[in-house]
Design a protein around this motif. Sequence first.
Motif, PDB file in Angstrom:
ATOM      1  N   SER A 132       0.813  -1.218   0.000  1.00  0.00           N
ATOM      2  CA  SER A 132       0.000   0.000   0.000  1.00  0.00           C
ATOM      3  C   SER A 132       0.846   1.268   0.000  1.00  0.00           C
ATOM      4  O   SER A 132       0.526   2.237  -0.692  1.00  0.00           O
ATOM      5  CB  SER A 132      -0.915   0.012   1.225  1.00  0.00           C
ATOM      6  N   VAL A 133       1.915   1.265   0.789  1.00  0.00           N
ATOM      7  CA  VAL A 133       2.752   2.472   0.864  1.00  0.00           C
ATOM      8  C   VAL A 133       3.345   2.801  -0.498  1.00  0.00           C
ATOM      9  O   VAL A 133       3.345   3.959  -0.941  1.00  0.00           O
ATOM     10  CB  VAL A 133       3.895   2.309   1.902  1.00  0.00           C
ATOM     11  N   GLY A 134       3.831   1.793  -1.186  1.00  0.00           N
ATOM     12  CA  GLY A 134       4.380   2.031  -2.516  1.00  0.00           C
ATOM     13  C   GLY A 134       3.333   2.631  -3.444  1.00  0.00           C
ATOM     14  O   GLY A 134       3.600   3.606  -4.161  1.00  0.00           O
ATOM     15  N   GLY A 135       2.128   2.068  -3.400  1.00  0.00           N
ATOM     16  CA  GLY A 135       1.062   2.568  -4.271  1.00  0.00           C
ATOM     17  C   GLY A 135       0.693   4.013  -3.971  1.00  0.00           C
ATOM     18  O   GLY A 135       0.515   4.828  -4.884  1.00  0.00           O
ATOM     19  N   ALA A 136       0.604   4.338  -2.692  1.00  0.00           N
ATOM     20  CA  ALA A 136       0.235   5.704  -2.323  1.00  0.00           C
ATOM     21  C   ALA A 136       1.342   6.688  -2.678  1.00  0.00           C
ATOM     22  O   ALA A 136       1.080   7.823  -3.085  1.00  0.00           O
ATOM     23  CB  ALA A 136      -0.077   5.784  -0.827  1.00  0.00           C
ATOM     24  N   ALA A 137       2.596   6.263  -2.526  1.00  0.00           N
ATOM     25  CA  ALA A 137       3.716   7.137  -2.904  1.00  0.00           C
ATOM     26  C   ALA A 137       3.626   7.464  -4.389  1.00  0.00           C
ATOM     27  O   ALA A 137       3.744   8.628  -4.795  1.00  0.00           O
ATOM     28  CB  ALA A 137       5.051   6.454  -2.586  1.00  0.00           C
ATOM     29  N   SER A 138       3.400   6.449  -5.197  1.00  0.00           N
ATOM     30  CA  SER A 138       3.276   6.687  -6.639  1.00  0.00           C
ATOM     31  C   SER A 138       2.091   7.593  -6.948  1.00  0.00           C
ATOM     32  O   SER A 138       2.169   8.445  -7.844  1.00  0.00           O
ATOM     33  CB  SER A 138       3.104   5.367  -7.385  1.00  0.00           C
ATOM     34  N   ALA A 139       1.000   7.402  -6.231  1.00  0.00           N
ATOM     35  CA  ALA A 139      -0.169   8.255  -6.447  1.00  0.00           C
ATOM     36  C   ALA A 139       0.172   9.707  -6.135  1.00  0.00           C
ATOM     37  O   ALA A 139      -0.190  10.625  -6.877  1.00  0.00           O
ATOM     38  CB  ALA A 139      -1.340   7.773  -5.590  1.00  0.00           C
ATOM     39  N   GLY A 140       0.895   9.919  -5.044  1.00  0.00           N
ATOM     40  CA  GLY A 140       1.318  11.279  -4.688  1.00  0.00           C
ATOM     41  C   GLY A 140       2.208  11.877  -5.768  1.00  0.00           C
ATOM     42  O   GLY A 140       2.072  13.051  -6.134  1.00  0.00           O
ATOM     43  N   ALA A 141       3.112  11.066  -6.301  1.00  0.00           N
ATOM     44  CA  ALA A 141       3.988  11.543  -7.376  1.00  0.00           C
ATOM     45  C   ALA A 141       3.168  11.930  -8.606  1.00  0.00           C
ATOM     46  O   ALA A 141       3.451  12.932  -9.263  1.00  0.00           O
ATOM     47  CB  ALA A 141       5.011  10.464  -7.738  1.00  0.00           C
ATOM     48  N   ARG A 142       2.139  11.158  -8.893  1.00  0.00           N
ATOM     49  CA  ARG A 142       1.307  11.475 -10.066  1.00  0.00           C
ATOM     50  C   ARG A 142       0.589  12.821  -9.893  1.00  0.00           C
ATOM     51  O   ARG A 142       0.457  13.590 -10.846  1.00  0.00           O
ATOM     52  CB  ARG A 142       0.276  10.365 -10.321  1.00  0.00           C
ATOM     53  N   VAL A 143       0.132  13.090  -8.675  1.00  0.00           N
ATOM     54  CA  VAL A 143      -0.520  14.381  -8.442  1.00  0.00           C
ATOM     55  C   VAL A 143       0.483  15.520  -8.685  1.00  0.00           C
ATOM     56  O   VAL A 143       0.201  16.476  -9.424  1.00  0.00           O
ATOM     57  CB  VAL A 143      -1.080  14.478  -7.000  1.00  0.00           C
ATOM     58  N   ALA A 144       1.660  15.400  -8.084  1.00  0.00           N
ATOM     59  CA  ALA A 144       2.652  16.480  -8.211  1.00  0.00           C
ATOM     60  C   ALA A 144       3.084  16.672  -9.664  1.00  0.00           C
ATOM     61  O   ALA A 144       3.194  17.800 -10.146  1.00  0.00           O
ATOM     62  CB  ALA A 144       3.866  16.179  -7.324  1.00  0.00           C
ATOM     63  N   ALA A 194      11.318   1.487  -4.649  1.00  0.00           N
ATOM     64  CA  ALA A 194      11.323   2.205  -5.932  1.00  0.00           C
ATOM     65  C   ALA A 194      10.294   3.327  -5.936  1.00  0.00           C
ATOM     66  O   ALA A 194      10.568   4.443  -6.386  1.00  0.00           O
ATOM     67  CB  ALA A 194      11.049   1.235  -7.070  1.00  0.00           C
ATOM     68  N   GLN A 195       9.114   3.039  -5.431  1.00  0.00           N
ATOM     69  CA  GLN A 195       8.037   4.020  -5.519  1.00  0.00           C
ATOM     70  C   GLN A 195       8.196   5.166  -4.523  1.00  0.00           C
ATOM     71  O   GLN A 195       7.899   6.321  -4.838  1.00  0.00           O
ATOM     72  CB  GLN A 195       6.677   3.325  -5.353  1.00  0.00           C
ATOM     73  N   THR A 196       8.675   4.869  -3.335  1.00  0.00           N
ATOM     74  CA  THR A 196       8.835   5.956  -2.368  1.00  0.00           C
ATOM     75  C   THR A 196      10.018   6.844  -2.757  1.00  0.00           C
ATOM     76  O   THR A 196       9.981   8.063  -2.599  1.00  0.00           O
ATOM     77  CB  THR A 196       9.029   5.429  -0.935  1.00  0.00           C
ATOM     78  N   ARG A 197      11.076   6.233  -3.295  1.00  0.00           N
ATOM     79  CA  ARG A 197      12.207   7.024  -3.770  1.00  0.00           C
ATOM     80  C   ARG A 197      11.779   7.899  -4.947  1.00  0.00           C
ATOM     81  O   ARG A 197      12.136   9.076  -5.024  1.00  0.00           O
ATOM     82  CB  ARG A 197      13.333   6.073  -4.179  1.00  0.00           C
ATOM     83  N   HIS A 198      11.029   7.294  -5.834  1.00  0.00           N
ATOM     84  CA  HIS A 198      10.512   8.043  -6.988  1.00  0.00           C
ATOM     85  C   HIS A 198       9.649   9.215  -6.524  1.00  0.00           C
ATOM     86  O   HIS A 198       9.764  10.327  -7.051  1.00  0.00           O
ATOM     87  CB  HIS A 198       9.701   7.106  -7.876  1.00  0.00           C
ATOM     88  N   ALA A 199       8.796   8.960  -5.555  1.00  0.00           N
ATOM     89  CA  ALA A 199       7.906  10.027  -5.083  1.00  0.00           C
ATOM     90  C   ALA A 199       8.719  11.190  -4.520  1.00  0.00           C
ATOM     91  O   ALA A 199       8.460  12.359  -4.836  1.00  0.00           O
ATOM     92  CB  ALA A 199       6.938   9.496  -4.034  1.00  0.00           C
ATOM     93  N   SER A 200       9.721  10.895  -3.703  1.00  0.00           N
ATOM     94  CA  SER A 200      10.532  11.972  -3.123  1.00  0.00           C
ATOM     95  C   SER A 200      11.170  12.788  -4.229  1.00  0.00           C
ATOM     96  O   SER A 200      11.179  14.025  -4.181  1.00  0.00           O
ATOM     97  CB  SER A 200      11.635  11.403  -2.225  1.00  0.00           C
ATOM     98  N   ARG A 201      11.696  12.113  -5.207  1.00  0.00           N
ATOM     99  CA  ARG A 201      12.399  12.815  -6.274  1.00  0.00           C
ATOM    100  C   ARG A 201      11.429  13.586  -7.158  1.00  0.00           C
ATOM    101  O   ARG A 201      11.648  14.761  -7.468  1.00  0.00           O
ATOM    102  CB  ARG A 201      13.164  11.780  -7.104  1.00  0.00           C
ATOM    103  N   ALA A 202      10.357  12.923  -7.575  1.00  0.00           N
ATOM    104  CA  ALA A 202       9.413  13.551  -8.509  1.00  0.00           C
ATOM    105  C   ALA A 202       8.765  14.779  -7.870  1.00  0.00           C
ATOM    106  O   ALA A 202       8.599  15.811  -8.518  1.00  0.00           O
ATOM    107  CB  ALA A 202       8.353  12.541  -8.931  1.00  0.00           C
ATOM    108  N   ILE A 203       8.396  14.660  -6.604  1.00  0.00           N
ATOM    109  CA  ILE A 203       7.708  15.777  -5.956  1.00  0.00           C
ATOM    110  C   ILE A 203       8.681  16.937  -5.744  1.00  0.00           C
ATOM    111  O   ILE A 203       8.324  18.103  -5.933  1.00  0.00           O
ATOM    112  CB  ILE A 203       7.039  15.313  -4.647  1.00  0.00           C
ATOM    113  N   ALA A 204       9.937  16.624  -5.394  1.00  0.00           N
ATOM    114  CA  ALA A 204      10.937  17.692  -5.244  1.00  0.00           C
ATOM    115  C   ALA A 204      11.171  18.396  -6.583  1.00  0.00           C
ATOM    116  O   ALA A 204      11.255  19.627  -6.646  1.00  0.00           O
ATOM    117  CB  ALA A 204      12.252  17.129  -4.702  1.00  0.00           C
ATOM    118  N   GLU A 205      11.267  17.634  -7.657  1.00  0.00           N
ATOM    119  CA  GLU A 205      11.466  18.250  -8.979  1.00  0.00           C
ATOM    120  C   GLU A 205      10.244  19.071  -9.370  1.00  0.00           C
ATOM    121  O   GLU A 205      10.367  20.149  -9.954  1.00  0.00           O
ATOM    122  CB  GLU A 205      11.722  17.186 -10.053  1.00  0.00           C
ATOM    123  N   ALA A 206       9.063  18.548  -9.079  1.00  0.00           N
ATOM    124  CA  ALA A 206       7.835  19.267  -9.423  1.00  0.00           C
ATOM    125  C   ALA A 206       7.793  20.606  -8.689  1.00  0.00           C
ATOM    126  O   ALA A 206       7.437  21.636  -9.249  1.00  0.00           O
ATOM    127  CB  ALA A 206       6.611  18.429  -9.076  1.00  0.00           C
TER     128      ALA A 206
END
Lengths: 648, 648
Positions: A291-303, A386-398
């Motif tokens: 679930s955490v991975g999925g929610a992280a990716s969802a957050g990245a998609r919003v940003a 993978a997903q939580t790392r991606h979220a941190s990076r994607a949201i920071a870049e956004a």
Amino acid sequence: MVKVDGMAGTPTTAEHLRAALDGPWRAIREQARTEFADKQFAGDPNLDLPEARARVLEQMRTIAALGYPERGFRVENGGTGDPGGAVTGLEMLAYADLSLWVKSGVQWGLFGGAVENLGTERHRGYLKELINLDLLGCFAMTESGHGSDVADLETTATYDPATEEFVINTPTPSARKDYIGGAAEHARVAAVFAQLNTLGEGKGVHCFLVPLRDDEGNDLPGITTSDDGRKGGLPGVDNGRITFDQVRIPRENLLNRYADVAPDGTYSSEIENPSRRFFTTLGTLVRGRVSVGGAASAGARVALSIAVRYALARRQFADPDTGTETLLLDYRSHQRRLLPLVAKSFALAFAQNDLVVRMDAIQTGRETDPHAQRSLEKRAAGLKVAQTRHASRAIAEAREACGGAGYLTENRIVTLKGDTDVFTTFEGDNVVLTQLVAKEILSGYAEEVRDLDALGWVRFAATSAADVVRKRSGVRQLIQTLRDRGDETVDEADLGKRSVQLQLFADREDYLLRTAAHRLRARAEETTPFEAFNNAQDHILAAGAAHIDRLVLEAFVDGIADIDDPDARELAETVCDLYVYSTLEENLSWYLMHKFLSVERAKAVRRGVNELVERLRPDALTLVEAMGVPESMLRAEMLTDASVYKRA
Amino acid sequence: MVKVDGMAGTPTTAEHLRAALDGPWRAIREQARTEFADKQFAGDPNLDLPEARARVLEQMRTIAALGYPERGFRVENGGTGDPGGAVTGLEMLAYADLSLWVKSGVQWGLFGGAVENLGTERHRGYLKELINLDLLGCFAMTESGHGSDVADLETTATYDPATEEFVINTPTPSARKDYIGGAAEHARVAAVFAQLNTLGEGKGVHCFLVPLRDDEGNDLPGITTSDDGRKGGLPGVDNGRITFDQVRIPRENLLNRYADVAPDGTYSSEIENPSRRFFTTLGTLVRGRVSVGGAASAGARVALSIAVRYALARRQFADPDTGTETLLLDYRSHQRRLLPLVAKSFALAFAQNDLVVRMDAIQTGRETDPHAQRSLEKRAAGLKVAQTRHASRAIAEAREACGGAGYLTENRIVTLKGDTDVFTTFEGDNVVLTQLVAKEILSGYAEEVRDLDALGWVRFAATSAADVVRKRSGVRQLIQTLRDRGDETVDEADLGKRSVQLQLFADREDYLLRTAAHRLRARAEETTPFEAFNNAQDHILAAGAAHIDRLVLEAFVDGIADIDDPDARELAETVCDLYVYSTLEENLSWYLMHKFLSVERAKAVRRGVNELVERLRPDALTLVEAMGVPESMLRAEMLTDASVYKRA
């Protein structure tokens, strides 16, 4: 034209892609898009802590009434037996507010999951109450002194045969339960992980239901809760601390699915090996990591949706030839900054769907392969990283890609950033989880050779070393080398073939794995196991990361195979190329150092990223729409009031 | 033993290093360490927005009373004429609270700097008042529609000779002034950047003093201010928006150092070229960029000090041989995560000191070389990028390295993270600034060939291409290639030589610069200038980044040269090696692709990072102490209550 379920008229390319990314629980996603778009579920960053916490609890009551949590429980326990639907449906809350998602996850996923999966018939009564929120609980695993190392938790549960009770105790300051969602305020009962002791013997970590508060919310005798206070985000989650001073609970409060203590104190378990018992216990809780991975990716998609839409409206610096100001997304640097992250979001969405399907198959009993559970745990750990790392990076870049506007809370990105920050930590620190993945694949590798004697090891090492050499001196490498030395035109098209790409990802994993194994073996003879391991730790982590990259690519490729619409499929193929090229680019030094890519091909990779972002630029809005965050759920002021950053 | 100024007894290695890192304004740093350690200056994350803003304003009054701001102003303006001391002293506020630092920077640096440097005799009266806070101002440059592109701001200042007034106006929604610190609440007057129009002609962007509020804080007629509300951090800064509806100000409110408008509307300027005038105007404001970089690095030092100290106390997972739990900092992955960032903090501290010295020399008139100002601006832009990027990364790693504890506000790191997040944006977006640096070095390169005709360009290109080829086929490279093909022992020690390291950094910059220039040139013949530039943008940005890396390394090397104590010096040399090796590692694919490093040497780099972090591990606490954040200013609860994460 293939019909996309539930869509009126002829679907657009974006709708076809969205259908593919939505995956098997598409209907639930669509329902959630309608239901959670309601303003009542949106986060409100202007509330103070007590208000934010109260609001989330109220929102959860509505979520419960809408029927989301009961999907997560078995029919006999009052649920509808749809674990995949439960994870997917709740994931959609991440589009609305991550505090709401986390607190829902704690109540129904962690606490509810512990009771359902570690409890037995005698605990069934709790389930109905926790589903409908008559019983608010928390999941008291982590302690101030032990998070990743669950086996060494210090809280004790000592059985007293005289009264047929367990005595729960916090023996040291570091044994304090900490960061526990719900512990600060709302939880009435805790699923407490503690070292079980009976008849003078330690039996390892088990889970117990321990009442925390009375109906007025006061700590019960022996319980001291306190508040973790403000955090980097997630204001609606009441994280707190718990200490136990010789708290007595009935024997029946042991969640006794895998082990029990008889009234006289006799310990019994169907799993004899204590380590296996421990890992079986933890394994049933895999849904949290999924679930955490999925929610992280969802957050990245919003940003990313916000940042790309902004870059399609905001202009800066006039083109000297035309006098027209240039859209942010027309800058190469901006394309390179955002589009590879969009591509990775696609990859991870497919990988997450695949993971949820596997979880669902096991948890509904359709999958019976005994290896499947362990494989699921490895995959869940890897994708959580993978997903939580991606979220941190994607949201920071956004955030950075939206400049000063990105820093205002009214434009949402900073809230996503603060809320997801801790996702790299919870449900397992990312370094520890990457190591877990690596150890798992290493032990698979070692199984081939488990029973070899010393001579066998030598022979094995020789064979494998030869195998490695083969990779470096094989036909392909030879051609490569020849090409590098001369001026022949390099066949760049090669890298565009999916088979070659998959092979490159697999090569990296294989090579890192084998060499890590050999390094460990070589070192083990000179030093202690810890030092051997620690010396190779960066190597081992690299092997784990390579494994995860390969799994994600395979899921992307499989996901594309299910797209029928030719335009949507072609676009997805280009996005997949961008995922591949940008992943290769991130690991370019490795590929060069280990001669899997020649210098000329490495340059083709770098050029390829540029060409692919340019090719995808006209489809940027399509890609954002395909990611599936409804415009009404973005809630970024700057997107609704575009005149202030668009020149008249 | 060399005596370290102001230290009692025999200084420790950490004290020697700290003295070196403190730089020329060491006395001011020491004074600030004592004064700002007072609890009254510490941030309080539990305040709501109005309270946080009011508190910062109160703190500023104390800072003013302590004499920090007056250092920033010339003697004739009521200051003490010590610009380096001003920047350094205020930078130390970053150890206490970044809201306080930002708001101080807005008042005394940006607003005060504009009045002092763009104004003349007639504006001197404002200075005394703004130094002692009788006059609160703001710096109204950025608009919602234009941030990086200052030349295209939309706010207008139209001269009316009939009344001898300027009319300040916001002609479009995107011309709204935005993100302006002080505009939401406290500022009484604004330094407004607007397009000057007189006698029907546009004269470009100039700066005007515009009263905003009356003594009760109400907007004056024609002024509409509003609040940017919550942000990702910096709660004590009242950022807001301003729109002007035909606001009339006296002619004298033009800050007229570089240009003036006579009563009859005649425009005059000692700088004829409008573009040069504009850049001269902006150039005087360089102190802002210098300061942001310094404060970002200071924030990074606080976060790294907390994370390293935590890693020296927190243990996790028992060594199977000894049963003792392992300190976090004894894990290779943890060393690799934190120590290269500590090394980079050292490098940047030296680079920042060097930058401040250069700024001080120019601003006090000691440096008179006409090229020095432009060189300072380039360096300030580059170091602003390097330091703010470093801060974002270091603080994020520090958070993750402290796990759940790192996420609690009481442990400070998340506050630093939120506060510094926008540093990559303000005083110039990092991408735009990197580009500015690259363009500057490109134009220096182009100057050699500015007046060449077509044939000249061809000849030049041919020569330079040969030069590039020389690099790739020179003696060193040849030896390298020979080594790679055979099994000869590679002389790894080579890479440890400072001269070789400096050459590698310089090679990367030179090569990227030359090839970027050629790429631009080649493309310019086929396409529009914008497209030619945009196509090469990633290449150009890489050249800018390489230039910054070289400047930083050179500053580190120069900084070490001033350390007399042999132990401190030796330790600094090792830290410098780690900075070099980890920077090489980050750019390894580039070095490999362009054959400046062989595969064997690239592997030596990777191995070198591992060896260096291991070698520095025993000195970790010394390095943290050398970074110079007093323990009393760390304010992380977990460091004061260590028992909760240390096993008894």
